[in-house]
Design a protein around this motif. Structure first.
Motif, PDB file in Angstrom:
ATOM      1  N   LEU A  29      34.215  44.783  40.744  1.00  0.00           N
ATOM      2  CA  LEU A  29      34.288  46.212  40.472  1.00  0.00           C
ATOM      3  C   LEU A  29      34.667  46.409  39.010  1.00  0.00           C
ATOM      4  O   LEU A  29      35.697  45.916  38.559  1.00  0.00           O
ATOM      5  CB  LEU A  29      35.339  46.861  41.373  1.00  0.00           C
ATOM      6  CG  LEU A  29      35.597  48.345  41.200  1.00  0.00           C
ATOM      7  CD1 LEU A  29      34.343  49.156  41.546  1.00  0.00           C
ATOM      8  CD2 LEU A  29      36.769  48.785  42.061  1.00  0.00           C
TER       9      LEU A  29
ATOM     10  N   LEU B 173      29.988  48.808  41.118  1.00  0.00           N
ATOM     11  CA  LEU B 173      30.287  47.774  42.098  1.00  0.00           C
ATOM     12  C   LEU B 173      29.088  46.868  42.257  1.00  0.00           C
ATOM     13  O   LEU B 173      28.003  47.320  42.597  1.00  0.00           O
ATOM     14  CB  LEU B 173      30.654  48.408  43.445  1.00  0.00           C
ATOM     15  CG  LEU B 173      30.980  47.446  44.578  1.00  0.00           C
ATOM     16  CD1 LEU B 173      32.211  46.599  44.241  1.00  0.00           C
ATOM     17  CD2 LEU B 173      31.205  48.208  45.864  1.00  0.00           C
TER      18      LEU B 173
ATOM     19  N   LEU C  63      34.370  49.660  48.869  1.00  0.00           N
ATOM     20  CA  LEU C  63      35.496  49.782  47.936  1.00  0.00           C
ATOM     21  C   LEU C  63      36.851  49.670  48.620  1.00  0.00           C
ATOM     22  O   LEU C  63      37.858  49.423  47.953  1.00  0.00           O
ATOM     23  CB  LEU C  63      35.441  51.128  47.209  1.00  0.00           C
ATOM     24  CG  LEU C  63      34.243  51.360  46.307  1.00  0.00           C
ATOM     25  CD1 LEU C  63      34.256  52.787  45.803  1.00  0.00           C
ATOM     26  CD2 LEU C  63      34.242  50.379  45.156  1.00  0.00           C
TER      27      LEU C  63
ATOM     28  N   GLU D 134      44.829  49.603  45.372  1.00  0.00           N
ATOM     29  CA  GLU D 134      44.154  49.644  46.662  1.00  0.00           C
ATOM     30  C   GLU D 134      43.379  50.941  46.777  1.00  0.00           C
ATOM     31  O   GLU D 134      43.845  51.995  46.349  1.00  0.00           O
ATOM     32  CB  GLU D 134      45.191  49.556  47.780  1.00  0.00           C
ATOM     33  CG  GLU D 134      44.611  49.614  49.166  1.00  0.00           C
ATOM     34  CD  GLU D 134      45.683  49.521  50.245  1.00  0.00           C
ATOM     35  OE1 GLU D 134      45.315  49.639  51.421  1.00  0.00           O
ATOM     36  OE2 GLU D 134      46.873  49.341  49.924  1.00  0.00           O
TER      37      GLU D 134
ATOM     38  N   LYS E  57      42.091  45.894  48.603  1.00  0.00           N
ATOM     39  CA  LYS E  57      42.912  45.640  47.420  1.00  0.00           C
ATOM     40  C   LYS E  57      42.079  44.954  46.350  1.00  0.00           C
ATOM     41  O   LYS E  57      41.246  44.093  46.653  1.00  0.00           O
ATOM     42  CB  LYS E  57      44.117  44.790  47.794  1.00  0.00           C
ATOM     43  CG  LYS E  57      45.053  45.525  48.728  1.00  0.00           C
ATOM     44  CD  LYS E  57      46.295  44.747  49.014  1.00  0.00           C
ATOM     45  CE  LYS E  57      47.172  45.583  49.967  1.00  0.00           C
ATOM     46  NZ  LYS E  57      48.484  45.024  50.119  1.00  0.00           N
ATOM     47  N   TRP E  58      42.354  45.349  45.100  1.00  0.00           N
ATOM     48  CA  TRP E  58      41.616  44.847  43.951  1.00  0.00           C
ATOM     49  C   TRP E  58      42.597  44.295  42.918  1.00  0.00           C
ATOM     50  O   TRP E  58      43.642  44.872  42.677  1.00  0.00           O
ATOM     51  CB  TRP E  58      40.774  45.962  43.342  1.00  0.00           C
ATOM     52  CG  TRP E  58      39.714  46.463  44.269  1.00  0.00           C
ATOM     53  CD1 TRP E  58      39.840  47.449  45.198  1.00  0.00           C
ATOM     54  CD2 TRP E  58      38.383  45.975  44.377  1.00  0.00           C
ATOM     55  NE1 TRP E  58      38.662  47.608  45.867  1.00  0.00           N
ATOM     56  CE2 TRP E  58      37.745  46.725  45.379  1.00  0.00           C
ATOM     57  CE3 TRP E  58      37.654  44.995  43.708  1.00  0.00           C
ATOM     58  CZ2 TRP E  58      36.419  46.515  45.741  1.00  0.00           C
ATOM     59  CZ3 TRP E  58      36.329  44.784  44.064  1.00  0.00           C
ATOM     60  CH2 TRP E  58      35.728  45.542  45.074  1.00  0.00           C
ATOM     61  N   ARG E  59      42.210  43.174  42.287  1.00  0.00           N
ATOM     62  CA  ARG E  59      43.043  42.515  41.275  1.00  0.00           C
ATOM     63  C   ARG E  59      42.256  42.437  39.971  1.00  0.00           C
ATOM     64  O   ARG E  59      41.083  42.086  39.954  1.00  0.00           O
ATOM     65  CB  ARG E  59      43.406  41.106  41.753  1.00  0.00           C
ATOM     66  CG  ARG E  59      44.180  40.274  40.764  1.00  0.00           C
ATOM     67  CD  ARG E  59      44.494  38.885  41.309  1.00  0.00           C
ATOM     68  NE  ARG E  59      43.340  38.155  41.796  1.00  0.00           N
ATOM     69  CZ  ARG E  59      42.518  37.429  41.024  1.00  0.00           C
ATOM     70  NH1 ARG E  59      42.712  37.351  39.730  1.00  0.00           N
ATOM     71  NH2 ARG E  59      41.506  36.789  41.568  1.00  0.00           N
TER      72      ARG E  59
ATOM     73  N   ASN F 255      31.391  41.597  44.919  1.00  0.00           N
ATOM     74  CA  ASN F 255      32.833  41.834  45.045  1.00  0.00           C
ATOM     75  C   ASN F 255      33.489  42.037  43.680  1.00  0.00           C
ATOM     76  O   ASN F 255      34.689  41.888  43.534  1.00  0.00           O
ATOM     77  CB  ASN F 255      33.506  40.691  45.806  1.00  0.00           C
ATOM     78  CG  ASN F 255      33.567  39.414  44.986  1.00  0.00           C
ATOM     79  OD1 ASN F 255      32.757  39.203  44.099  1.00  0.00           O
ATOM     80  ND2 ASN F 255      34.519  38.560  45.284  1.00  0.00           N
TER      81      ASN F 255
ATOM     82  N   LYS G  85      37.898  41.730  44.482  1.00  0.00           N
ATOM     83  CA  LYS G  85      38.533  42.083  45.744  1.00  0.00           C
ATOM     84  C   LYS G  85      39.401  40.922  46.218  1.00  0.00           C
ATOM     85  O   LYS G  85      39.001  39.771  46.132  1.00  0.00           O
ATOM     86  CB  LYS G  85      37.477  42.419  46.786  1.00  0.00           C
ATOM     87  CG  LYS G  85      37.947  43.306  47.890  1.00  0.00           C
ATOM     88  CD  LYS G  85      36.767  43.818  48.678  1.00  0.00           C
ATOM     89  CE  LYS G  85      37.178  45.067  49.421  1.00  0.00           C
ATOM     90  NZ  LYS G  85      36.067  45.641  50.143  1.00  0.00           N
TER      91      LYS G  85
ATOM     92  N   GLN H 237      47.271  45.358  40.213  1.00  0.00           N
ATOM     93  CA  GLN H 237      46.474  45.502  41.422  1.00  0.00           C
ATOM     94  C   GLN H 237      46.508  46.951  41.877  1.00  0.00           C
ATOM     95  O   GLN H 237      47.424  47.700  41.530  1.00  0.00           O
ATOM     96  CB  GLN H 237      47.030  44.624  42.545  1.00  0.00           C
ATOM     97  CG  GLN H 237      47.012  43.158  42.246  1.00  0.00           C
ATOM     98  CD  GLN H 237      47.637  42.349  43.373  1.00  0.00           C
ATOM     99  OE1 GLN H 237      47.883  42.843  44.461  1.00  0.00           O
ATOM    100  NE2 GLN H 237      47.892  41.083  43.107  1.00  0.00           N
TER     101      GLN H 237
ATOM    102  N   TYR I 188      37.612  44.064  38.080  1.00  0.00           N
ATOM    103  CA  TYR I 188      38.475  43.672  39.207  1.00  0.00           C
ATOM    104  C   TYR I 188      37.661  42.842  40.204  1.00  0.00           C
ATOM    105  O   TYR I 188      36.447  42.966  40.266  1.00  0.00           O
ATOM    106  CB  TYR I 188      38.976  44.915  39.954  1.00  0.00           C
ATOM    107  CG  TYR I 188      39.828  45.841  39.132  1.00  0.00           C
ATOM    108  CD1 TYR I 188      41.210  45.711  39.109  1.00  0.00           C
ATOM    109  CD2 TYR I 188      39.260  46.867  38.388  1.00  0.00           C
ATOM    110  CE1 TYR I 188      42.007  46.577  38.369  1.00  0.00           C
ATOM    111  CE2 TYR I 188      40.052  47.720  37.639  1.00  0.00           C
ATOM    112  CZ  TYR I 188      41.418  47.577  37.638  1.00  0.00           C
ATOM    113  OH  TYR I 188      42.188  48.430  36.897  1.00  0.00           O
TER     114      TYR I 188
END
Length: 138
Positions: free
Chosen positions: A122, A117, A30, A59, A33-35, A120, A137, A57, A135
């Motif tokens: 989430l 998860l 995890l 983190e 950074k996630w978008r 990649n 990564k 986004q 999201y």
């Protein structure tokens, strides 16, 4: 004899309710950074894809702390993460940078973020399913 049995169950109850802490191995997938890519509102039950997601986004730090896109504390952030069915307490291992914007926000607070998860991708369910957000990564 009844007192011994009662004490045994009391001790058993106290230790079985103890929250697990995130280990480096469990948090590692995890960290980063996630978008946002898609949102599912509870009233629609279908995914709406997001194309302009640069502002959406966040983190996840090595200790489980959730930060915003600027590396500041997340307003209305969680106390717990449930990751693939396992609940953990977030315990900061270093200072969390204050976010001055949080003073301006009236939170609808969700103390637990439920995370699923897969590779990649989430998916987070907020506030007992009021919304789910997907999201990737970055």
């Amino acid at each position: 004899m009844k007192n011994v049995v009662w004490v045994f169950f009391l001790v058993l109850g106290v230790f079985s309710c103890k929250e697990k802490q995130l280990t480096p191995e469990e948090i590692q997938p995890l960290v980063g950074k996630w978008r946002v890519t898609a949102i599912e509102r509870a009233d629609k039950k279908e995914w709406e894809y997001v194309t302009q997601s640069g502002q959406h986004q966040f983190e996840i730090r090595y200790d489980g702390v959730v930060l915003d896109s600027k590396g500041l504390s997340t307003c209305c952030g969680p106390l717990y993460l449930t990751i693939n069915g396992k609940k953990f307490s977030i315990v900061p291992k270093e200072t969390v940078p204050d976010n001055p914007m949080c003073a301006l926000i009236n939170c609808v607070y969700c103390e637990t973020w439920n995370m699923d998860l897969q590779d990649n991708v989430l998916t987070i369910s907020y506030c007992n399913g009021l919304a789910r957000v997907r999201y990737v990564k970055i």
